[in-house]
Design an enzyme around this catalytic site. Structure first.
Site, PDB file in Angstrom:
ATOM      1  N   GLY A 238      16.536   9.960  14.778  1.00  0.00           N
ATOM      2  CA  GLY A 238      16.347   9.867  16.226  1.00  0.00           C
ATOM      3  C   GLY A 238      17.461   9.067  16.867  1.00  0.00           C
ATOM      4  N   SER A 239      17.174   8.529  18.035  1.00  0.00           N
ATOM      5  CA  SER A 239      18.186   7.829  18.821  1.00  0.00           C
ATOM      6  C   SER A 239      18.546   6.482  18.186  1.00  0.00           C
ATOM      7  CB  SER A 239      17.636   7.592  20.224  1.00  0.00           C
ATOM      8  OG  SER A 239      16.396   6.920  20.115  1.00  0.00           O
ATOM      9  N   GLY A 243      16.405   3.596  16.148  1.00  0.00           N
ATOM     10  CA  GLY A 243      16.869   3.135  14.834  1.00  0.00           C
ATOM     11  C   GLY A 243      16.970   1.619  14.746  1.00  0.00           C
ATOM     12  N   GLU A 260      18.957   7.962  10.371  1.00  0.00           N
ATOM     13  CA  GLU A 260      19.809   9.103  10.770  1.00  0.00           C
ATOM     14  C   GLU A 260      19.803   9.132  12.287  1.00  0.00           C
ATOM     15  OE1 GLU A 260      21.541  11.005   8.845  1.00  0.00           O
ATOM     16  OE2 GLU A 260      20.663  10.776   6.855  1.00  0.00           O
ATOM     17  N   CYS A 294      22.656  16.317  16.710  1.00  0.00           N
ATOM     18  CA  CYS A 294      23.250  15.001  16.436  1.00  0.00           C
ATOM     19  C   CYS A 294      24.741  15.168  16.165  1.00  0.00           C
ATOM     20  CB  CYS A 294      22.563  14.331  15.263  1.00  0.00           C
ATOM     21  SG  CYS A 294      22.462  15.386  13.822  1.00  0.00           S
TER      22      CYS A 294
HETATM   23  P1  NAD Z   1      13.878   9.612  19.699  1.00  0.00           P
HETATM   24  O1  NAD Z   1      14.552   8.384  19.211  1.00  0.00           O
HETATM   25  O2  NAD Z   1      13.387   9.628  21.077  1.00  0.00           O
HETATM   26  O3  NAD Z   1      12.619   9.961  18.761  1.00  0.00           O
HETATM   27  C1  NAD Z   1      12.774  10.225  17.386  1.00  0.00           C
HETATM   28  C2  NAD Z   1      11.445   9.978  16.679  1.00  0.00           C
HETATM   29  O4  NAD Z   1      11.181   8.574  16.659  1.00  0.00           O
HETATM   30  C3  NAD Z   1      10.228  10.621  17.348  1.00  0.00           C
HETATM   31  O5  NAD Z   1       9.367  11.129  16.348  1.00  0.00           O
HETATM   32  C4  NAD Z   1       9.592   9.448  18.059  1.00  0.00           C
HETATM   33  O6  NAD Z   1       8.212   9.609  18.283  1.00  0.00           O
HETATM   34  C5  NAD Z   1       9.847   8.343  17.059  1.00  0.00           C
HETATM   35  N1  NAD Z   1       9.754   6.977  17.581  1.00  0.00           N
HETATM   36  C6  NAD Z   1      10.209   6.508  18.764  1.00  0.00           C
HETATM   37  N2  NAD Z   1       9.930   5.189  18.869  1.00  0.00           N
HETATM   38  C7  NAD Z   1       9.303   4.839  17.730  1.00  0.00           C
HETATM   39  C8  NAD Z   1       8.766   3.611  17.239  1.00  0.00           C
HETATM   40  N3  NAD Z   1       8.839   2.497  17.941  1.00  0.00           N
HETATM   41  N4  NAD Z   1       8.196   3.607  16.022  1.00  0.00           N
HETATM   42  C9  NAD Z   1       8.148   4.730  15.270  1.00  0.00           C
HETATM   43  N5  NAD Z   1       8.621   5.924  15.691  1.00  0.00           N
HETATM   44  C10 NAD Z   1       9.194   5.967  16.906  1.00  0.00           C
HETATM   45  O7  NAD Z   1      14.907  10.818  19.444  1.00  0.00           O
HETATM   46  P2  NAD Z   1      14.831  12.328  19.936  1.00  0.00           P
HETATM   47  O8  NAD Z   1      15.080  12.382  21.405  1.00  0.00           O
HETATM   48  O9  NAD Z   1      13.620  12.990  19.400  1.00  0.00           O
HETATM   49  O10 NAD Z   1      16.076  12.960  19.156  1.00  0.00           O
HETATM   50  C11 NAD Z   1      17.394  12.897  19.603  1.00  0.00           C
HETATM   51  C12 NAD Z   1      18.170  11.825  18.887  1.00  0.00           C
HETATM   52  O11 NAD Z   1      18.082  12.011  17.474  1.00  0.00           O
HETATM   53  C13 NAD Z   1      19.645  11.888  19.196  1.00  0.00           C
HETATM   54  O12 NAD Z   1      20.128  10.589  19.366  1.00  0.00           O
HETATM   55  C14 NAD Z   1      20.245  12.546  17.965  1.00  0.00           C
HETATM   56  O13 NAD Z   1      21.605  12.261  17.771  1.00  0.00           O
HETATM   57  C15 NAD Z   1      19.385  11.972  16.896  1.00  0.00           C
HETATM   58  N6  NAD Z   1      19.425  12.779  15.689  1.00  0.00           N
HETATM   59  C16 NAD Z   1      20.117  12.306  14.615  1.00  0.00           C
HETATM   60  C17 NAD Z   1      20.224  13.071  13.470  1.00  0.00           C
HETATM   61  C18 NAD Z   1      21.009  12.580  12.285  1.00  0.00           C
HETATM   62  O14 NAD Z   1      20.828  13.136  11.209  1.00  0.00           O
HETATM   63  N7  NAD Z   1      21.860  11.583  12.414  1.00  0.00           N
HETATM   64  C19 NAD Z   1      19.597  14.315  13.398  1.00  0.00           C
HETATM   65  C20 NAD Z   1      18.878  14.763  14.501  1.00  0.00           C
HETATM   66  C21 NAD Z   1      18.800  13.974  15.648  1.00  0.00           C
END
Ligand code: NAD
Length: 504
Positions: A238-239, A243, A260, A294
């Protein structure tokens, strides 16, 4: 639409918790399609008590699964791969319906799931440890890799099915039980995958709780996972902001993480580049998945002498991009995931202008049902602009000019993220320098290939704010296991290491 949902039994009120049975006692989560904004699913999410039940079931399932020989565990993943082959088109269409990527990419994502299953089946016979020569006579030293326990996967919306499979295919052959918390933007695809996994487990007489599901709020059940010592590894995609939180909370309990996170990926285009190839790679990298990968290409660092030609050709290619329904095979770019993502893009366009950049093409919000369609944007910018330094998860491409190659490398690395990178050049020296220790600082560095579209055979992930995690191929499996060093004495006396004589 209805037909796709019916194929996976995704009609009526669904449950978001699964531990062998489907249940849920939390709030209702609604899923809307970005294609036209229509409601496509209602899910009763898991709450705190449901969470506890899922973890307990996963613990119980682990006690059995860890002792199944790894090659037999591989058979389960082989069957899962076959099940995915059977449902590739339907699952690909469901991904398009719920997340908005075009059907070719939806099916491609399911193909990635199949590929990682194949990889994991082979891996199930290759969980090798080393042997070492002991300094003591008649001693054997070796290492073994044992299953870890419960692995938690937290996934992002943009690869709603592949991220789960990258993690669980390896984790299952490594002998773990798994809990998946998908993005709240894509619960239906998660339920569909879990149903397929459930079928496979039942056909093979395996406790389906090794592949549990937890649809619930990140800030609620997601946080519980981070704090829970019973979950030995958290793989979070995720973002960067998410992370930082995951890293801190899991780190405080000294748990393991795979992070990631976001990227800010660039392609350097030098005067020696094959322009045709570079253009095609940039187009796919910047527009593919509507700029929501990503690994999407966000920055083009182009030599001054070819900048105008590249920009002119890119604009004419952008003008031909067919924007529309992602389920129509003629569409090149589908909608963004939701109206919030569109707002973020429109806000970024405003900031580009305010911070001294110039919009060269696109960046408009189209007036379509659902409100999630935009035109892709090309903007002239400086690398140091605040907005360029951030990952805007949208089809915005920054054009940044350079004069000498070292400057291009400096600009390339001068961002906080470090996921994917690429250079287009037929100059041998430039290509090698880019891949050297003085070149790209990213986890992925390519020559004459764009930034997105990695194969599963390599370790996938990035450096710096991208989090340092690796998943998928190479030796990424090791993080899903615990390493145990064994020393076995077959001498008839106790010999201490380092020649220590104790009490003699
Ligand atoms: P996001 O960070 O909003 O959410 C990702 C996940 O994290 C979701 O399941 C969300 O519910 C969970 N989450 C959020 N806060 C949390 C917490 N406090 N505790 C536990 N879980 C929590 O990201 P998004 O908008 O779904 O995805 C886009 C982002 O993901 C972009 O920044 C993209 O670059 C990144 N991404 C990275 C990769 C990689 O392999 N590096 C792959 C795909 C996406």
């Amino acid at each position: 639409m209805k037909e796709i949902l019916e194929k996976f039994g995704l009609t009526g009120e669904l449950y978001g918790g699964f531990d062998g049975e489907w249940f849920g006692n939390g709030d209702i989560l609604e899923s809307y399609s970005p294609i036209d904004g229509s409601l496509i699913g209602r899910i009763r999410q898991a709450d705190g008590d449901d969470y506890e039940r899922i973890v307990k079931s996963a613990e119980k399932a682990f006690e059995v699964w860890r002792s199944v020989p790894a090659p037999k565990r591989g058979l389960l993943i082989r069957a899962l791969g076959d099940k995915l082959r059977e449902h590739k088109d339907d699952l690909g269409a469901l991904v398009s319906l719920e997340m908005g990527k075009i059907i070719a990419e939806g099916k491609g994502e399911v193909q990635e799931m199949i590929d990682i299953c194949d990889f994991a089946v082979g891996l199930s016979r290759q969980l090798y440890g080393l042997t070492m020569k002991s300094e003591r006579e008649e001693h054997l030293m070796m290492e073994q890799w044992h299953p870890l326990g419960i692995v938690g996967t937290i996934s992002a919306f943009n690869f709603p099915v592949a991220v789960w499979s990258w993690n669980i295919a390896l984790s299952v052959v490594c002998g773990n039980s798994n809990i998946w918390k998908p993005s709240s933007k894509t619960p239906l695809t998660a339920i569909a995958c879990t149903k397929l996994a459930e079928e496979v487990c039942r056909e093979m007489d395996v406790d389906p709780a090794i592949l549990s599901l937890l649809v619930g709020r990140g800030r609620d059940v997601g946080e519980k996972m981070l704090l829970d010592r019973r979950i030995r590894l958290i793989s979070a995609t995720g973002s960067c902001s998410m992370g930082y939180r995951v890293g801190r909370i899991v780190g405080e309990r000294l748990g393991k993480t795979i992070l990631e996170l976001g990227g800010n990926n660039a392609i350097i285009v030098t005067p020696d580049a094959d322009m045709e190839m570079a253009l095609r790679a940039i187009l796919f990298g910047a527009i593919g998945t509507t700029g929501q990968r990503c690994t999407s290409t966000r920055r083009i660092i182009v030599h001054k002498s070819i900048k105008q030609t590249l920009v002119d050709r890119l604009i004419s290619a952008y003008k031909q991009v067919r924007i529309g329904d992602p389920l129509d095979p003629n569409t090149i770019m589908g909608p963004m995931v939701d109206t919030g993502a569109v707002d973020d893009m429109m806000n970024a366009i405003k900031l580009i202008n305010e911070q001294g950049g110039k919009i060269l093409y696109g960046g408009d919000h189209l007036d379509n049902p659902g409100g999630c369609y935009v035109t892709p944007c090309i903007a002239e910018a400086k690398n140091e602009m605040q907005i360029v330094q951030e990952e805007t998860f949208a089809p915005i491409l920054y054009i940044i000019e350079y004069e000498d190659f070292d400057e291009a490398l400096r600009l390339h690395n001068d961002v906080r993220q470090g996921l994917s990178s690429s250079i287009f050049t037929n100059n041998f020296l430039e290509a090698h320098k880019f891949l050297s220790e003085a070149g790209s600082d990213c986890g992925i560095a390519n020559v004459n290939i764009g930034t997105s579209g990695a194969e599963i055979g390599g370790a996938f992930g990035g450096e710096k704010e991208t989090g340092g995690g690796r998943e998928s191929g190479s030796d990424s499996w090791k993080i899903y296991m615990r390493r145990q060093t064994n020393t076995l004495n077959f001498a008839k006396e106790l010999i201490l290491a380092q020649g220590i004589k104790f009490g003699e």
